[in-house]
Design a protein around this motif. Structure first.
Motif, PDB file in Angstrom:
ATOM      1  N   LYS A 241       0.875  -1.171   0.000  1.00 37.31           N
ATOM      2  CA  LYS A 241       0.000   0.000   0.000  1.00 37.31           C
ATOM      3  C   LYS A 241       0.912   1.222   0.000  1.00 37.31           C
ATOM      4  O   LYS A 241       1.584   1.497   0.985  1.00 37.31           O
ATOM      5  N   LEU A 242       0.950   1.912  -1.115  1.00 29.95           N
ATOM      6  CA  LEU A 242       1.875   3.026  -1.274  1.00 29.95           C
ATOM      7  C   LEU A 242       1.323   4.285  -0.615  1.00 29.95           C
ATOM      8  O   LEU A 242       0.118   4.550  -0.658  1.00 29.95           O
ATOM      9  N   ALA A 243       2.218   5.079  -0.082  1.00 32.44           N
ATOM     10  CA  ALA A 243       1.828   6.344   0.537  1.00 32.44           C
ATOM     11  C   ALA A 243       1.810   7.448  -0.507  1.00 32.44           C
ATOM     12  O   ALA A 243       2.432   8.501  -0.345  1.00 32.44           O
ATOM     13  N   ILE A 244       1.121   7.186  -1.633  1.00 33.14           N
ATOM     14  CA  ILE A 244       0.977   8.198  -2.672  1.00 33.14           C
ATOM     15  C   ILE A 244      -0.481   8.253  -3.119  1.00 33.14           C
ATOM     16  O   ILE A 244      -1.257   7.322  -2.887  1.00 33.14           O
ATOM     17  N   LYS A 245      -0.838   9.333  -3.759  1.00 36.48           N
ATOM     18  CA  LYS A 245      -2.184   9.520  -4.290  1.00 36.48           C
ATOM     19  C   LYS A 245      -2.083  10.294  -5.606  1.00 36.48           C
ATOM     20  O   LYS A 245      -1.444  11.334  -5.630  1.00 36.48           O
TER      21      LYS A 245
ATOM     22  N   TRP B 272      -3.247  24.936  -2.040  1.00 35.88           N
ATOM     23  CA  TRP B 272      -3.519  23.580  -1.563  1.00 35.88           C
ATOM     24  C   TRP B 272      -3.711  23.680  -0.054  1.00 35.88           C
ATOM     25  O   TRP B 272      -2.758  23.806   0.706  1.00 35.88           O
ATOM     26  N   SER B 273      -4.973  23.634   0.371  1.00 37.84           N
ATOM     27  CA  SER B 273      -5.272  23.999   1.760  1.00 37.84           C
ATOM     28  C   SER B 273      -5.360  22.815   2.707  1.00 37.84           C
ATOM     29  O   SER B 273      -5.294  22.993   3.926  1.00 37.84           O
ATOM     30  N   LYS B 274      -5.505  21.590   2.160  1.00 34.38           N
ATOM     31  CA  LYS B 274      -5.672  20.435   3.031  1.00 34.38           C
ATOM     32  C   LYS B 274      -4.437  19.549   2.956  1.00 34.38           C
ATOM     33  O   LYS B 274      -4.154  18.944   1.926  1.00 34.38           O
ATOM     34  N   ALA B 275      -3.719  19.439   4.073  1.00 36.32           N
ATOM     35  CA  ALA B 275      -2.531  18.584   4.116  1.00 36.32           C
ATOM     36  C   ALA B 275      -2.961  17.124   4.162  1.00 36.32           C
ATOM     37  O   ALA B 275      -3.803  16.734   4.968  1.00 36.32           O
ATOM     38  N   GLY B 276      -2.388  16.312   3.269  1.00 33.15           N
ATOM     39  CA  GLY B 276      -2.728  14.895   3.234  1.00 33.15           C
ATOM     40  C   GLY B 276      -1.668  14.051   3.901  1.00 33.15           C
ATOM     41  O   GLY B 276      -0.541  14.497   4.146  1.00 33.15           O
TER      42      GLY B 276
ATOM     43  N   GLY C 290       1.647  15.923   4.264  1.00 31.32           N
ATOM     44  CA  GLY C 290       1.606  16.829   5.410  1.00 31.32           C
ATOM     45  C   GLY C 290       1.831  18.285   5.068  1.00 31.32           C
ATOM     46  O   GLY C 290       2.145  19.084   5.959  1.00 31.32           O
ATOM     47  N   ARG C 291       1.658  18.659   3.787  1.00 30.79           N
ATOM     48  CA  ARG C 291       1.996  20.024   3.395  1.00 30.79           C
ATOM     49  C   ARG C 291       0.797  20.750   2.793  1.00 30.79           C
ATOM     50  O   ARG C 291       0.007  20.166   2.059  1.00 30.79           O
ATOM     51  N   THR C 292       0.664  22.027   3.144  1.00 31.25           N
ATOM     52  CA  THR C 292      -0.276  22.914   2.473  1.00 31.25           C
ATOM     53  C   THR C 292       0.537  23.898   1.626  1.00 31.25           C
ATOM     54  O   THR C 292       1.738  24.090   1.858  1.00 31.25           O
ATOM     55  N   LEU C 293      -0.145  24.527   0.668  1.00 28.08           N
ATOM     56  CA  LEU C 293       0.540  25.435  -0.250  1.00 28.08           C
ATOM     57  C   LEU C 293      -0.252  26.715  -0.416  1.00 28.08           C
ATOM     58  O   LEU C 293      -1.487  26.710  -0.430  1.00 28.08           O
TER      59      LEU C 293
END
Length: 395
Positions: free
Chosen positions: A268-272, A331-335, A376-379
């Motif tokens: 299960k990769l930690a990418i989207k 990008w307001s929501k950190a994933g 974990g990042r917003t922009l």
């Protein structure tokens, strides 16, 4: 699993199964292939000093500002005689510099007098406008290492060294299949609950660009026995590449077949997009299972399956070119997973397609690259993001 860790595992497995056989091809056939042996120069290039300009060749010590008579005319492809003392030679671009000459002045800085002598109007310097012998390469010098992917520039360089043929790595045989009763091939009428299979066409074209030998294995039905039979028939493949969920569900027949007659590593990769990815073996043949959603297929093939295949062909540096650009979006929501957004550059800034659903392939057709947003990042606009051009991964 972080992307870097999954890629490291895949490349380690690729290193254990390199393509062993090579073939000798003409330059016309070698575009896109991987060089199998070092290309070492067997001659100096250029093989003799030559003129970089149309102009006049002279011995600098013979010139004290006075006009010089022209003693010979040298065109490309001619073998000149030694330069007569106190004279100059009319010379053209690429022509060999005559023995005794150590300077070429361009014709724009020379006046031809009525008596045929040439007056030079600008200061001259030793070796100006002369391409020395061996300027590009010397005999015995490594020009292209094994593992180099051959494109127009590399093939042109090989031709300049006199090579008409090159030894290249044999193509990797890749079987491509899709899974699911809901899939049908384009051109057929859609039935209830059915969709057209886009992933197979995407991957077949992509693999051919990579220089693979593609086996189109069609669509696997949701039936365990047929799945076993179809996989068994692909025993000559060097990789089976599937699209569609391979997990631990009771209807995931490809996964069941791999667990029963081989091995299955479900990552299960930690990418989207692209969380589900499978690597395993069926009776010794490596299998990579990509996600079924089109954008997920694109991202995971570009970032994982493509470098795996290149490494098996002997390519050392499999990372695509990427560079930082300012974000032209918010990008307001950190994933909690790293995201690869389909985007393009607008006046040097990365902008993204409005719909980033993993099922929307149109976003990739609009895009020029993948925009990486770290976990974990917003922009805010102007923040730096990594941009991977699609042109870097689609070949």
């Amino acid at each position: 699993m972080p992307l870097e860790q999954a890629l490291e595992r895949l490349l380690a497995m690729a290193d254990q199964a390199p393509v062993q056989h090579t073939e000798r091809l003409s330059l016309a056939q070698a575009d896109g292939r991987v060089l199998a042996v070092d290309l070492v120069s067997t001659l100096d290039l250029p093989p003799w000093s030559n003129s970089a300009m149309d102009g006049y060749a002279l011995r600098l010590a013979d010139w004290h500002g006075e006009p010089l008579p022209v003693s010979q005319r040298i065109q490309a492809g001619q073998a000149p005689g030694p330069l007569a003392a106190g004279t100059c030679a009319r010379i053209f671009t690429g022509a060999p510099v005559p023995a005794g000459a150590d300077c070429v002045e361009m014709q724009e800085n020379a006046d031809v007098l009525d008596d045929g002598r040439v007056r030079f109007t600008e200061p001259l310097s030793l070796n100006q406008n002369i391409r020395p012998q061996g300027q590009e390469t010397r005999i015995g010098e490594l020009v292209l290492p094994a593992g180099t992917r051959l494109g127009p520039i590399e093939l042109g360089l090989a031709a300049s060294l006199g090579h008409a043929e090159l030894d290249v790595v044999r193509k990797v045989r890749v079987a491509v299949l899709s899974t699911g009763d809901e899939l049908i091939d384009p051109g057929q009428p859609l039935g209830p609950g059915q969709i057209y299979n886009s992933n197979r066409r995407l991957l077949v074209s992509w693999l051919q660009r990579l220089g693979c030998e593609v086996i189109d294995a069609g669509i696997l039905p949701d039936d365990l026995e047929q799945t076993r039979q179809r996989l068994t028939a692909l025993g000559d493949a060097e990789l089976i590449l599937s699209t569609g969920g391979v997990s631990v569900g009771e209807a995931d027949f490809l996964g069941i077949a791999l667990r029963e007659e081989g091995e299955l590593a479900l990552w299960k990769l930690a990418i989207k997009p692209g969380k589900p990815l499978t690597f395993g073996h069926f009776r010794g043949v490596p299998v990579i299972g990509l996600p079924g959603n089109p954008a997920s297929t694109l991202v995971t093939f570009a970032l994982l399956a493509r470098p795996y295949l290149l490494r098996r062909m002997g390519v050392a540096d499999v990372a695509p070119l990427a560079f930082d650009v300012p974000a032209g979006f918010v990008w307001s929501k950190a994933g909690n997973r790293r995201e690869y957004l389909r985007g393009r550059l607008d006046n040097g800034r990365a902008v993204i397609y409005p719909n980033q659903s993993s099922g929307v392939l149109r976003s990739a057709a609009w895009a020029e690259g993948l925009v990486e947003v770290l976990e974990g990042r917003t922009l805010v606009e102007g923040d730096r993001v990594r941009f991977i051009p699609l042109s870097e991964v689609l070949c």
